[in-house]
Design an enzyme around this catalytic site. Structure first.
Site, PDB file in Angstrom:
ATOM      1  CB  THR A 144      35.595  16.843  18.843  1.00 45.09           C
ATOM      2  OG1 THR A 144      34.617  17.394  17.949  1.00 45.09           O
ATOM      3  CG2 THR A 144      36.688  17.881  19.099  1.00 45.09           C
ATOM      4  CE  LYS A 159      35.499  19.189  15.171  1.00 39.93           C
ATOM      5  NZ  LYS A 159      34.699  19.771  16.321  1.00 39.93           N
ATOM      6  CB  THR A 168      31.807  25.796   8.668  1.00 35.40           C
ATOM      7  OG1 THR A 168      31.442  24.449   8.920  1.00 35.40           O
ATOM      8  CG2 THR A 168      33.286  25.888   8.421  1.00 35.40           C
ATOM      9  CD  GLU A 181      27.797  15.616  19.104  1.00 38.86           C
ATOM     10  OE1 GLU A 181      28.955  15.897  19.457  1.00 38.86           O
ATOM     11  OE2 GLU A 181      26.786  16.107  19.632  1.00 38.86           O
ATOM     12  CG  ASN A 202      25.510  16.338  22.745  1.00 35.22           C
ATOM     13  OD1 ASN A 202      26.396  17.170  22.699  1.00 35.22           O
ATOM     14  ND2 ASN A 202      25.050  15.734  21.665  1.00 35.22           N
ATOM     15  CB  THR A 219      31.323  12.190  32.399  1.00 42.14           C
ATOM     16  OG1 THR A 219      30.226  11.944  31.508  1.00 42.14           O
ATOM     17  CG2 THR A 219      30.924  13.297  33.355  1.00 42.14           C
TER      18      THR A 219
END
Length: 382
Positions: free
Chosen positions: A143, A165, A176, A255, A377, A382
């Protein structure tokens, strides 16, 4: 050279769930395989978790079906039906029992799964299955990951392949993000289950990007036996190393992350207390932002240790960044600001914490907290 386990094939396609990237993959074993799995403890677990628990309960699976870009979470009865429909469509295409298919979904929460896009993509996939398709599968399950996470290992004639992932909403609890481990070793389901739990506890359950336990966490292992027997102790050791390697990659690829952070805690009263304190360090926004800014503000670590729910003998605590000691036996060392500033410029940061003379120890992994984490995030749907 990459080795692939015997009897496993896979294929990955774009079903058009959200965009034109790979978003659906099937992993197939030529024969029914011994299987074990662990799942999230988030009470709002995804519909595929509910179905997956049912399907792996007998200790056998033959296929895994994963879609990305939609988590099928908080989608009510329709979500459960959609997860069943996905397994039924894949089973019909592969000519196997639907109860031998493990479903997984990852992506945005609260949006109905466009199941008709998935069922339209399934016919014909059996002909596309290839032995070297597993690396593509690792890409299809991504993702916000910036790169696929895939590893293989050999133990004599036996091969283990593993993919994972995960980048955000990461603090697993007995599971996980998504990880699938495939081997051609012959191992009984009960043995697989024991080995998987031990490996996960010191790997995926020891990593955190942001302290949020995902609704979709799944780790599954399939052993189809086509390469014969294996020494179980050796297999468990390799499996554990493989899981730790992938867990570190997930933390490294958190991230917006710019640094992998490893925290080693020793001298605790128990391993559980050591892990809890280690996790509190890698989850502290103040610690994480200081590491991102390369600010040698080690006082934030002391504050986080002191907030432990378990009693701490503060006069016995020592803290170092790699070999740069900032606090020893309850007292600050001479000013190491310059050395610490230089060390924090590296992209891997090791924090050692000794709590005293206890036998409890744990190693955990996380990452820093950057501007990009907020951006990713803040704009996720969007």
């Amino acid at each position: 050279m990459t080795h692939f386990p015997k009897g496993f094939t896979s294929c990955s396609v774009n079903a058009g769930i959200k965009d034109d990237t790979l978003d659906f993959t099937i992993i197939y074993s030529d024969v029914r395989a011994s299987a074990a799995a662990m799942f999230t403890k988030n009470q709002f677990c995804g519909a595929p978790i509910t179905i997956g628990k049912e399907h792996v309960a007998d200790g056998y699976l033959q296929a895994i079906a994963v879609n990305s870009k939609n988590a099928n979470v908080a989608t009510g009865d329709k979500g459960l039906q959609d997860a069943r429909t996905m397994t039924e469509a894949v089973a019909a295409e592969l000519g196997i029992h639907a109860g031998d298919v493990l479903p997984s979904s990852t992506g945005v929460i609260g949006v109905p799964l466009p199941i008709e896009k998935i069922t339209a993509a399934v016919p014909g996939l059996k002909k596309q299955l290839t032995a070297d398709g597993l690396e593509q599968s690792a890409r299809a399950i991504m993702t916000t990951d910036t790169y696929p996470k895939f590893r293989t290992r050999k133990i004599g004639d036996v091969t283990i392949a593993a993919m994972a992932k995960g980048s955000g909403m990461i603090e697993p609890n007995m599971a996980t993000m998504l990880s699938y481990i495939l081997t051609d070793a012959e191992i009984e389901p009960a043995d697989l289950k024991k080995m998987l739990k031990k490996a996960v506890d010191v790997s995926f359950n020891s990593v955190s990007v942001d302290g949020d336990t995902s609704t979709s966490d799944t780790v599954a292992i399939l052993a189809n036996g086509l390469a014969g027997n294996v020494d179980l102790a050796e297999f468990e050791s390799v499996l554990t190393d493989l899981c730790i390697e992938l867990a570190k990659e997930i933390a490294r690829d958190g991230e917006g992350a710019t640094k992998l952070v490893e925290v080693r805690v020793t001298g605790a009263e128990s391993d559980q207390i050591a892990k809890k304190i280690g996790k509190s360090i890698i989850n502290s926004p103040l610690v994480k932002t200081a590491i991102f800014g390369e600010d040698p503000n080690w006082g934030r670590i002391m504050s986080t240790i002191g907030n432990s729910e378990d009693p701490i003998e503060t006069s016995s605590v020592s803290v170092s960044f790699a070999d740069v000691h900032v606090f020893k036996d309850g007292m600050p060392t001479e000013d190491k600001r310059t050395e610490l500033e230089d060390y924090l410029k590296t992209n891997e940061v090791l924090i050692n914490i000794s709590l005293g003379n206890g036998t409890g120890a744990a190693t955990v992994w996380g990452c820093d907290l950057s501007y990009d984490y907020v951006k990713i995030n803040g704009e996720y749907t969007t």
